[in-house]
Scaffold this motif. Structure first.
Motif, PDB file in Angstrom:
ATOM      1  N   MET A   1      57.753  21.308 139.905  1.00 36.44           N
ATOM      2  CA  MET A   1      56.786  20.254 139.624  1.00 36.44           C
ATOM      3  C   MET A   1      55.562  20.381 140.522  1.00 36.44           C
ATOM      4  O   MET A   1      54.417  20.288 140.064  1.00 36.44           O
ATOM      5  CB  MET A   1      57.437  18.888 139.827  1.00 36.44           C
ATOM      6  N   HIS A   2      55.787  20.627 141.827  1.00 35.75           N
ATOM      7  CA  HIS A   2      54.667  20.784 142.756  1.00 35.75           C
ATOM      8  C   HIS A   2      53.823  22.003 142.392  1.00 35.75           C
ATOM      9  O   HIS A   2      52.600  21.988 142.542  1.00 35.75           O
ATOM     10  CB  HIS A   2      55.179  20.896 144.188  1.00 35.75           C
ATOM     11  N   ALA A   3      54.469  23.059 141.893  1.00 38.12           N
ATOM     12  CA  ALA A   3      53.734  24.253 141.472  1.00 38.12           C
ATOM     13  C   ALA A   3      52.838  23.933 140.275  1.00 38.12           C
ATOM     14  O   ALA A   3      51.690  24.406 140.194  1.00 38.12           O
ATOM     15  CB  ALA A   3      54.703  25.380 141.120  1.00 38.12           C
ATOM     16  N   LYS A   4      53.332  23.119 139.352  1.00 40.12           N
ATOM     17  CA  LYS A   4      52.528  22.702 138.204  1.00 40.12           C
ATOM     18  C   LYS A   4      51.357  21.833 138.650  1.00 40.12           C
ATOM     19  O   LYS A   4      50.237  21.949 138.123  1.00 40.12           O
ATOM     20  CB  LYS A   4      53.400  21.932 137.205  1.00 40.12           C
ATOM     21  N   ASP A   5      51.617  20.950 139.611  1.00 38.40           N
ATOM     22  CA  ASP A   5      50.533  20.130 140.155  1.00 38.40           C
ATOM     23  C   ASP A   5      49.447  21.017 140.751  1.00 38.40           C
ATOM     24  O   ASP A   5      48.249  20.771 140.576  1.00 38.40           O
ATOM     25  CB  ASP A   5      51.072  19.190 141.234  1.00 38.40           C
ATOM     26  N   GLU A   6      49.875  22.081 141.444  1.00 33.72           N
ATOM     27  CA  GLU A   6      48.913  23.001 142.054  1.00 33.72           C
ATOM     28  C   GLU A   6      48.080  23.711 140.988  1.00 33.72           C
ATOM     29  O   GLU A   6      46.876  23.900 141.160  1.00 33.72           O
ATOM     30  CB  GLU A   6      49.644  24.029 142.917  1.00 33.72           C
ATOM     31  N   GLU A   7      48.711  24.103 139.889  1.00 31.06           N
ATOM     32  CA  GLU A   7      47.972  24.755 138.807  1.00 31.06           C
ATOM     33  C   GLU A   7      46.855  23.858 138.290  1.00 31.06           C
ATOM     34  O   GLU A   7      45.744  24.317 138.016  1.00 31.06           O
ATOM     35  CB  GLU A   7      48.922  25.096 137.655  1.00 31.06           C
ATOM     36  N   GLY A   8      47.153  22.570 138.166  1.00 31.57           N
ATOM     37  CA  GLY A   8      46.142  21.629 137.702  1.00 31.57           C
ATOM     38  C   GLY A   8      44.972  21.528 138.650  1.00 31.57           C
ATOM     39  O   GLY A   8      43.806  21.500 138.226  1.00 31.57           O
ATOM     40  N   ARG A   9      45.260  21.481 139.966  1.00 27.67           N
ATOM     41  CA  ARG A   9      44.172  21.413 140.955  1.00 27.67           C
ATOM     42  C   ARG A   9      43.379  22.718 140.986  1.00 27.67           C
ATOM     43  O   ARG A   9      42.150  22.714 141.185  1.00 27.67           O
ATOM     44  CB  ARG A   9      44.751  21.120 142.355  1.00 27.67           C
ATOM     45  N   LEU A  10      44.057  23.847 140.777  1.00 31.15           N
ATOM     46  CA  LEU A  10      43.365  25.137 140.769  1.00 31.15           C
ATOM     47  C   LEU A  10      42.407  25.227 139.582  1.00 31.15           C
ATOM     48  O   LEU A  10      41.275  25.716 139.715  1.00 31.15           O
ATOM     49  CB  LEU A  10      44.390  26.265 140.721  1.00 31.15           C
ATOM     50  N   ASP A  11      42.830  24.752 138.433  1.00 33.19           N
ATOM     51  CA  ASP A  11      41.947  24.734 137.264  1.00 33.19           C
ATOM     52  C   ASP A  11      40.726  23.853 137.518  1.00 33.19           C
ATOM     53  O   ASP A  11      39.602  24.194 137.111  1.00 33.19           O
ATOM     54  CB  ASP A  11      42.704  24.220 136.027  1.00 33.19           C
ATOM     55  N   LEU A  12      40.930  22.733 138.190  1.00 29.21           N
ATOM     56  CA  LEU A  12      39.811  21.852 138.528  1.00 29.21           C
ATOM     57  C   LEU A  12      38.820  22.543 139.446  1.00 29.21           C
ATOM     58  O   LEU A  12      37.601  22.439 139.271  1.00 29.21           O
ATOM     59  CB  LEU A  12      40.330  20.584 139.219  1.00 29.21           C
ATOM     60  N   ALA A  13      39.353  23.261 140.448  1.00 32.21           N
ATOM     61  CA  ALA A  13      38.480  23.959 141.393  1.00 32.21           C
ATOM     62  C   ALA A  13      37.628  25.003 140.679  1.00 32.21           C
ATOM     63  O   ALA A  13      36.415  25.110 140.911  1.00 32.21           O
ATOM     64  CB  ALA A  13      39.332  24.611 142.482  1.00 32.21           C
ATOM     65  N   LYS A  14      38.249  25.766 139.816  1.00 32.99           N
ATOM     66  CA  LYS A  14      37.513  26.817 139.091  1.00 32.99           C
ATOM     67  C   LYS A  14      36.474  26.208 138.143  1.00 32.99           C
ATOM     68  O   LYS A  14      35.359  26.734 138.009  1.00 32.99           O
ATOM     69  CB  LYS A  14      38.501  27.714 138.329  1.00 32.99           C
ATOM     70  N   TYR A  15      36.823  25.108 137.520  1.00 38.11           N
ATOM     71  CA  TYR A  15      35.867  24.437 136.626  1.00 38.11           C
ATOM     72  C   TYR A  15      34.661  23.937 137.423  1.00 38.11           C
ATOM     73  O   TYR A  15      33.508  24.104 136.995  1.00 38.11           O
ATOM     74  CB  TYR A  15      36.549  23.272 135.919  1.00 38.11           C
ATOM     75  N   ALA A  16      34.927  23.308 138.577  1.00 39.99           N
ATOM     76  CA  ALA A  16      33.837  22.777 139.395  1.00 39.99           C
ATOM     77  C   ALA A  16      32.896  23.893 139.851  1.00 39.99           C
ATOM     78  O   ALA A  16      31.666  23.730 139.840  1.00 39.99           O
ATOM     79  CB  ALA A  16      34.407  22.032 140.601  1.00 39.99           C
ATOM     80  N   TRP A  17      33.462  25.031 140.250  1.00 38.06           N
ATOM     81  CA  TRP A  17      32.612  26.140 140.698  1.00 38.06           C
ATOM     82  C   TRP A  17      31.780  26.680 139.533  1.00 38.06           C
ATOM     83  O   TRP A  17      30.584  26.971 139.687  1.00 38.06           O
ATOM     84  CB  TRP A  17      33.467  27.240 141.301  1.00 38.06           C
ATOM     85  N   LYS A  18      32.387  26.799 138.393  1.00 41.81           N
ATOM     86  CA  LYS A  18      31.685  27.301 137.197  1.00 41.81           C
ATOM     87  C   LYS A  18      30.524  26.383 136.841  1.00 41.81           C
ATOM     88  O   LYS A  18      29.461  26.854 136.400  1.00 41.81           O
ATOM     89  CB  LYS A  18      32.672  27.386 136.034  1.00 41.81           C
ATOM     90  N   LYS A  19      30.691  25.083 137.039  1.00 43.05           N
ATOM     91  CA  LYS A  19      29.653  24.109 136.688  1.00 43.05           C
ATOM     92  C   LYS A  19      28.695  23.843 137.847  1.00 43.05           C
ATOM     93  O   LYS A  19      27.952  22.870 137.836  1.00 43.05           O
ATOM     94  CB  LYS A  19      30.303  22.793 136.254  1.00 43.05           C
ATOM     95  N   LYS A  20      28.729  24.759 138.849  1.00 48.44           N
ATOM     96  CA  LYS A  20      27.827  24.668 140.002  1.00 48.44           C
ATOM     97  C   LYS A  20      28.009  23.347 140.767  1.00 48.44           C
ATOM     98  O   LYS A  20      27.052  22.639 141.083  1.00 48.44           O
ATOM     99  CB  LYS A  20      26.366  24.842 139.559  1.00 48.44           C
ATOM    100  N   MET A  21      29.247  23.053 141.063  1.00 55.75           N
ATOM    101  CA  MET A  21      29.609  21.880 141.854  1.00 55.75           C
ATOM    102  C   MET A  21      30.429  22.357 143.053  1.00 55.75           C
ATOM    103  O   MET A  21      31.647  22.174 143.118  1.00 55.75           O
ATOM    104  CB  MET A  21      30.412  20.882 141.000  1.00 55.75           C
ATOM    105  N   PRO A  22      29.771  23.041 144.005  1.00 58.82           N
ATOM    106  CA  PRO A  22      30.504  23.685 145.108  1.00 58.82           C
ATOM    107  C   PRO A  22      31.292  22.724 145.987  1.00 58.82           C
ATOM    108  O   PRO A  22      32.375  23.073 146.466  1.00 58.82           O
ATOM    109  CB  PRO A  22      29.406  24.393 145.900  1.00 58.82           C
ATOM    110  N   GLU A  23      30.789  21.517 146.225  1.00 57.17           N
ATOM    111  CA  GLU A  23      31.507  20.579 147.090  1.00 57.17           C
ATOM    112  C   GLU A  23      32.837  20.154 146.471  1.00 57.17           C
ATOM    113  O   GLU A  23      33.868  20.114 147.140  1.00 57.17           O
ATOM    114  CB  GLU A  23      30.637  19.351 147.362  1.00 57.17           C
ATOM    115  N   GLN A  24      32.788  19.861 145.170  1.00 55.02           N
ATOM    116  CA  GLN A  24      34.020  19.476 144.489  1.00 55.02           C
ATOM    117  C   GLN A  24      35.000  20.641 144.417  1.00 55.02           C
ATOM    118  O   GLN A  24      36.212  20.461 144.568  1.00 55.02           O
ATOM    119  CB  GLN A  24      33.709  18.965 143.075  1.00 55.02           C
ATOM    120  N   ALA A  25      34.455  21.854 144.195  1.00 51.11           N
ATOM    121  CA  ALA A  25      35.322  23.029 144.147  1.00 51.11           C
ATOM    122  C   ALA A  25      36.024  23.238 145.484  1.00 51.11           C
ATOM    123  O   ALA A  25      37.240  23.468 145.542  1.00 51.11           O
ATOM    124  CB  ALA A  25      34.508  24.267 143.777  1.00 51.11           C
ATOM    125  N   GLU A  26      35.269  23.142 146.571  1.00 45.80           N
ATOM    126  CA  GLU A  26      35.860  23.331 147.901  1.00 45.80           C
ATOM    127  C   GLU A  26      36.906  22.260 148.191  1.00 45.80           C
ATOM    128  O   GLU A  26      37.956  22.543 148.781  1.00 45.80           O
ATOM    129  CB  GLU A  26      34.769  23.316 148.973  1.00 45.80           C
TER     130      GLU A  26
END
Length: 468
Positions: A115-140
């Motif tokens: 379950m924790h691994a799945k939670d991590e996948e969700g946060r990782l997808d968020l980080a990559k999306y934020a970086w792609k959309k030029k939102m470096p603070e949210q990505a970090e």
């Protein structure tokens, strides 16, 4: 002279509005995806809680129901409803539950890890999306959240790029994390939530397993010895509580009073300066101040705080002070535990000089006084009285678990189970919840007709224990 390439003001304003609108749109999309990820996490916690409920793992189930609401920031409605039902129905919510099987403990730990691994996948997808959309603070922020929860060595490739789950993260963020890292066993880690609060401590030694991590500024060999001691206690607590944590437990040993109290100031809990160690649900970490402790005292306090932490990790209940300290002393008081470097024995008699502190009847607590006392308050007011409170809490725990009438012992175990299963006193989002009243109200309902006799029988038993 007019510039032939100057854009009309109306066009400049239109461009500005367009880019501002794009940024707002991207931010809104990110927040929407973030809420979706949190709701998904809440759903996973709820499903794990229902799985536990079907198998009689009441304490783990209620802990997951609370976690479902917290992980989703109360946005996953089914989790809110289940938690409300659990609170409303009380013990009836758990009717017809089976006796938990030992195999379920291992299965729970495995499911929690997935379950924790799945939670991590969700946060990782968020980080990559934020970086792609030029939102470096949210990505970090998202990458940092992942690394802090992992609390694992930073994985840099040959080009110096940091990798998470086998993928390189942006150079700028990678460099920031490298610059803020701390050396643990001479390997770089990002400071997790706990270590970020003690920035002046570095060169940390660590010994760990999937279930337990011990950190200190001692040598690696000394840290290893403390880890072996702590690890030996875990199966005994599992057997006593019929539960195994779904998270890794952390133990940190402060080298001196100055650094220990600086940490207490940082978390805003000045009352904790009265004691030598404490456990907290934040990061599931127990801390001990080593200054002034001989090796036997260090071992006892380490296991005492680990007992508190273990209980916190499998149940969200807020137990009365006499119970919490009595249970911890039952497993890890002076004399109640013995460690020869290989074998740990617990649940023995407390050291004779500690028991002797109750020899004078005027130094003992009535049950009413014991039930209403608070360990931290006593330490702040009268250290000797606080120490006697620990001894008598241990004695009452031993009496109720081993030597009371069979009917009383059974009632006590039922009360303990209902407190943990119902997460009595817990509050959503409050890891320092301290409302002991619900657990004591249930105790009085269970023992109300027997309390006077119980007090007489316990005092008689206690007199036989302390002698004359």
């Amino acid at each position: 002279m007019d510039c032939p390439y100057r854009l009309p003001l109306s066009l400049l304003l239109a461009c500005t509005c367009f880019f501002a609108s794009s940024e707002v749109h991207a931010q809104n999309d990110f927040e929407e995806k973030r809420m979706e990820a949190f709701a998904d996490a809440g759903k996973r916690h709820l499903e794990l809680g229902m799985w536990c409920r079907k198998r009689g793992l009441d304490a783990q189930a209620s802990a997951q129901f609370y976690a479902a609401v917290e992980a989703s920031e109360s946005k996953y409605i089914p989790a809110n409803r289940v938690l409300s039902l659990m609170k409303g129905y009380g013990d009836a919510f758990w009717k017809d539950r089976p006796t938990p099987k030992r195999a379920s403990f291992s299965a729970y730990a495995k499911k929690a890890k997935k379950m924790h691994a799945k939670d991590e996948e969700g946060r990782l997808d968020l980080a990559k999306y934020a970086w792609k959309k030029k939102m470096p603070e949210q990505a970090e922020m998202e990458y940092e959240s992942i690394l802090r929860k992992r609390a694992e060595p930073l994985d840099f490739d040959k080009n110096g790029k940091l990798k998470i789950a086998g993928e390189s993260i942006p150079d700028e963020i990678s460099q920031n994390f490298h610059d803020r890292a701390v050396a643990i066993n001479d390997v770089l880690y990002l400071r997790d939530e706990f270590l970020s609060l003690i920035p002046d401590i570095d060169a940390i030694q660590q010994v760990e397993s999937e279930a337990l991590r011990v950190r200190s500024t001692l040598t690696l060999e000394e840290t290893q010895k403390l880890f072996q001691l702590a690890e030996a206690l875990m199966p005994q607590l599992e057997q006593a509580l019929h539960a195994r944590p779904g998270v890794r437990l952390n133990l940190f040993l402060f080298p001196d009073r100055i650094s220990y109290e600086a940490y207490i100031d940082t978390i805003g809990k000045p009352e904790l300066k009265a004691v030598t160690g404490f456990a907290q649900r934040n990061g599931f970490t127990a801390v001990v101040c080593m200054e002034g402790l001989d090796i036997d005292a260090l071992y006892a306090i380490t296991l005492h705080e680990l007992t508190h932490l273990y209980t916190m990790s499998v149940s969200r209940s807020v137990m009365p002070s006499w119970y919490a300290e009595g249970f911890a002393e039952y497993f890890a008081g002076q004399g109640t535990m013995q460690w020869d470097g290989t074998t740990l024995t617990t649940c023995g008699l407390m050291a004779e000089h500690r028991i002797a502190s109750l020899r004078n009847p005027t130094d003992r607590f009535t049950l009413d006084a014991l039930f209403s006392a608070d360990a931290l308050s006593l330490f702040a007011e009268d250290r000797d009285k606080a120490l006697r409170f620990y001894v008598q809490s241990w004695a009452f725990m031993r009496f109720m678990r081993l030597d009371a009438d069979k009917k009383i012992r059974q009632k006590f175990l039922e009360w303990e189970s209902q407190c943990h299963g119902g997460a009595l006193g817990a509050e959503v989002g409050n890891t320092w919840a301290s409302n002991q009243a619900p657990a004591m109200e249930l105790f009085h309902r269970k023992f109300g007709d027997d309390l006077e006799i119980l007090d007489i029988e316990f005092q008689k038993w206690l007199q036989g224990l302390v002698g004359t």
